[in-house]
Design an enzyme around this catalytic site. Structure first.
Site, PDB file in Angstrom:
ATOM      1  N   HIS A 261      -2.982  11.209  -2.851  1.00 16.47           N
ATOM      2  CA  HIS A 261      -1.551  11.414  -2.642  1.00 16.47           C
ATOM      3  C   HIS A 261      -1.235  11.715  -1.183  1.00 16.47           C
ATOM      4  O   HIS A 261      -0.075  11.853  -0.827  1.00 16.47           O
ATOM      5  CB  HIS A 261      -1.105  12.587  -3.534  1.00 16.47           C
ATOM      6  CG  HIS A 261       0.372  12.763  -3.611  1.00 16.47           C
ATOM      7  ND1 HIS A 261       1.251  11.712  -3.593  1.00 16.47           N
ATOM      8  CD2 HIS A 261       1.141  13.865  -3.698  1.00 16.47           C
ATOM      9  CE1 HIS A 261       2.493  12.165  -3.669  1.00 16.47           C
ATOM     10  NE2 HIS A 261       2.453  13.476  -3.726  1.00 16.47           N
ATOM     11  N   CYS A 262      -2.286  11.832  -0.334  1.00 14.80           N
ATOM     12  CA  CYS A 262      -2.024  12.288   1.038  1.00 14.80           C
ATOM     13  C   CYS A 262      -2.422  11.280   2.113  1.00 14.80           C
ATOM     14  O   CYS A 262      -1.567  10.798   2.846  1.00 14.80           O
ATOM     15  CB  CYS A 262      -2.765  13.599   1.275  1.00 14.80           C
ATOM     16  SG  CYS A 262      -2.167  14.926   0.242  1.00 14.80           S
ATOM     17  N   VAL A 263      -3.723  10.988   2.219  1.00 15.47           N
ATOM     18  CA  VAL A 263      -4.212  10.259   3.398  1.00 15.47           C
ATOM     19  C   VAL A 263      -3.578   8.867   3.540  1.00 15.47           C
ATOM     20  O   VAL A 263      -3.163   8.500   4.648  1.00 15.47           O
ATOM     21  CB  VAL A 263      -5.755  10.215   3.411  1.00 15.47           C
ATOM     22  CG1 VAL A 263      -6.260   9.412   4.598  1.00 15.47           C
ATOM     23  CG2 VAL A 263      -6.296  11.640   3.468  1.00 15.47           C
ATOM     24  N   ASP A 266       0.758   9.902   3.953  1.00 16.29           N
ATOM     25  CA  ASP A 266       1.384  10.687   5.019  1.00 16.29           C
ATOM     26  C   ASP A 266       1.582   9.905   6.327  1.00 16.29           C
ATOM     27  O   ASP A 266       2.628  10.060   6.978  1.00 16.29           O
ATOM     28  CB  ASP A 266       0.577  11.966   5.279  1.00 16.29           C
ATOM     29  CG  ASP A 266       0.530  12.861   4.042  1.00 16.29           C
ATOM     30  OD1 ASP A 266       1.200  12.518   3.040  1.00 16.29           O
ATOM     31  OD2 ASP A 266      -0.180  13.875   4.050  1.00 16.29           O
TER      32      ASP A 266
END
Ligand code: NAD
Length: 420
Positions: A261-263, A266
């Site tokens: 959900h991040c790398v 973002d």
């Protein structure tokens, strides 16, 4: 004196551990979530987050924690922490729908004196402009004067047994110095070390930098891996050697792509926000090209391995090992296993998967047969592709597998093993 009440909005990978910690340190903790399944599960003592065992939820419930889908529960809270998803939409663009919705919900029940903290990742300006405006409009109150507003990016690393919410330094920022003071007082109760940021935009940017740093460096090692293959250099030995430098080098590993959900998400927030200001991040575009090409590279390598065995991808039985986005977690969000599987299917391979943590896997909505016995599955496959380095895959067993193995993680070696 009545005890302090904290509400967590969004009880996922970030919100639930936070609620657990708040309850542990003695805050009366309420969890608000729009998912009826999440609410019912937690109130029945069932955790849906790998890092939070059922026993922790039971302990929370015994201390008075309750999950709810009733936004009215927010009205009696001293602190509200927003931990809702900030992913990408179908077109790959930042999707702030949940954050806006949470802002409207919280704003509609805001009382003077409340501290509102945003933990979700987003672009600089989200807290002091987007969220503030929604909260002020809904409540008729003013941030900094009537209520406190803060941003504290979550750094949770699912599946990491060493670094938890408590012992990972927590960046804290406030809309005003007084907001910062209140937010600092909260987090000092929850974590071992609080790091004060100059402002909410600096804290938002710090979070984006952390994950963009990871993204760009993963792209770099993948590009190095491609080059090394062309030049006949053993990239895994290169990485081993470079990794021994005790300063000035941070080790990253090649692989089938990035997920979670991040790398992968973002940097897109950073990119889009910068573009709105007429700024182009040259490195991000290049990194995205390299990373988005990794699944097709895995499939090209799979075809090469099969050809060496006298086979083609079409009609071959290919077994995917590990489909989640990181080792030893069940989360498949944005996992590169999806495009790898789709490309293999498009090439005519008969694809199955093995992953003890992932009960169902359906690339492009088409369910894939799940193998539950590793030994049997390896015995039936013509090619196994190690996509995720779960602890349940012993290097020795993979090296001695009766089928060819494409190892995208550099975990094993053997006569029929090909490294990415
Ligand atoms: N997962 C991670 O490892 C991680 C690490 C650091 C930061 N983050 C950031 O933290 C934020 C949350 O991520 P997550 O992984 O916990 O998400 P998640 O999908 O695991 O959980 C989010 C929860 O929020 C609920 N929700 C959605 N809309 C809501 C609303 N309007 N009101 C109340 N609840 C709502 C969902 O039902 C879900 O239970 C994101 O911004 C993410 O980028 C995540």
């Amino acid at each position: 004196m009545s005890r302090e009440v904290l509400a967590v909005v969004g009880l996922g990978y970030v919100g639930l551990p936070l609620a657990a910690r708040a309850s542990e340190v003695g805050l009366v903790t309420v969890g608000f979530d729009v998912s009826a399944t999440v609410v019912a599960g937690l109130n029945a003592g069932r955790s849906h987050v790998g890092d939070v065992p059922d026993a922790t939820v039971a302990a929370m419930l015994s201390r008075g924690f309750a999950a709810t889908g009733d936004p009215g529960a927010l009205a009696g809270c001293d602190t509200v922490v927003i931990c809702v998803p900030t992913g990408l939409d179908g077109a790959g663009e930042p999707d702030l729908t949940a954050l806006r919705a949470a802002g409207h919900t919280v704003g509609g029940h805001l009382r003077p004196g409340t501290l509102v903290v945003l933990e979700s990742t987003s672009h600089p300006g989200t807290t002091d402009t987007l969220l503030r405006e929604i909260l002020e409009k809904e409540s008729g109150l003013r941030a900094g004067d009537d209520f406190h507003l803060a941003y504290s990016p979550e750094r949770i690393d699912p599946g990491n047994p060493h670094y938890t919410l408590r012992n990972t330094p927590k960046i804290v920022s406030g809309y005003t110095p007084l907001c910062l003071k209140h937010a600092t007082a909260l987090y000092q109760r929850l974590v071992d070390r609080v790091v004060l940021s100059a402002g909410t935009r600096e804290a938002e940017m710090a979070k984006l930098l952390e994950n963009t740093h990871r993204y760009v460096n993963i792209a770099l090692v993948n590009e190095v891996a491609r080059y090394c293959e062309r030049a006949g250099i053993d990239v895994w030995d290169v990485l081993h050697c470079a990794g021994t430098k005790p300063f000035g080098y941070t080790a990253f590993q090649p692989g089938p792509g990035v997920g979670g959900h991040c790398v992968p998400v973002d940097p897109r927030y950073l990119d889009v926000h910068a573009a709105e200001q007429g700024f182009t991040f040259e490195l991000l575009a290049a990194a995205r090209r390299v990373i988005s090409g990794m699944p097709s590279r895995v499939v090209e390598r799979a075809a090469v391995v099969l050809r060496r065995e006298g086979r083609e991808l079409a009609g071959s039985r290919v077994l995917l090992l590990g489909v989640s986005y990181k080792p030893d977690v069940a989360d498949v969000r944005e996992s590169p296993a999806f495009p790898v599987a789709t490309l293999l299917r498009a090439a005519g391979a008969e694809v199955t998967y093995h992953d003890p943590l992932v009960p169902a896997f359906a690339p492009e909505g088409v369910p894939m047969t799940r193998e539950t016995d590793l030994t049997d599955a390896l015995g039936r496959a013509e090619l196994a592709i190690l996509l995720q380095d779960h602890a349940c895959y012993p290097a020795r067993q993979l090296a001695q597998a009766p089928c060819a193995l494409l190892d995208t993680r550099g975990k094993t070696a053997g006569a029929r093993v090909t490294l990415l």
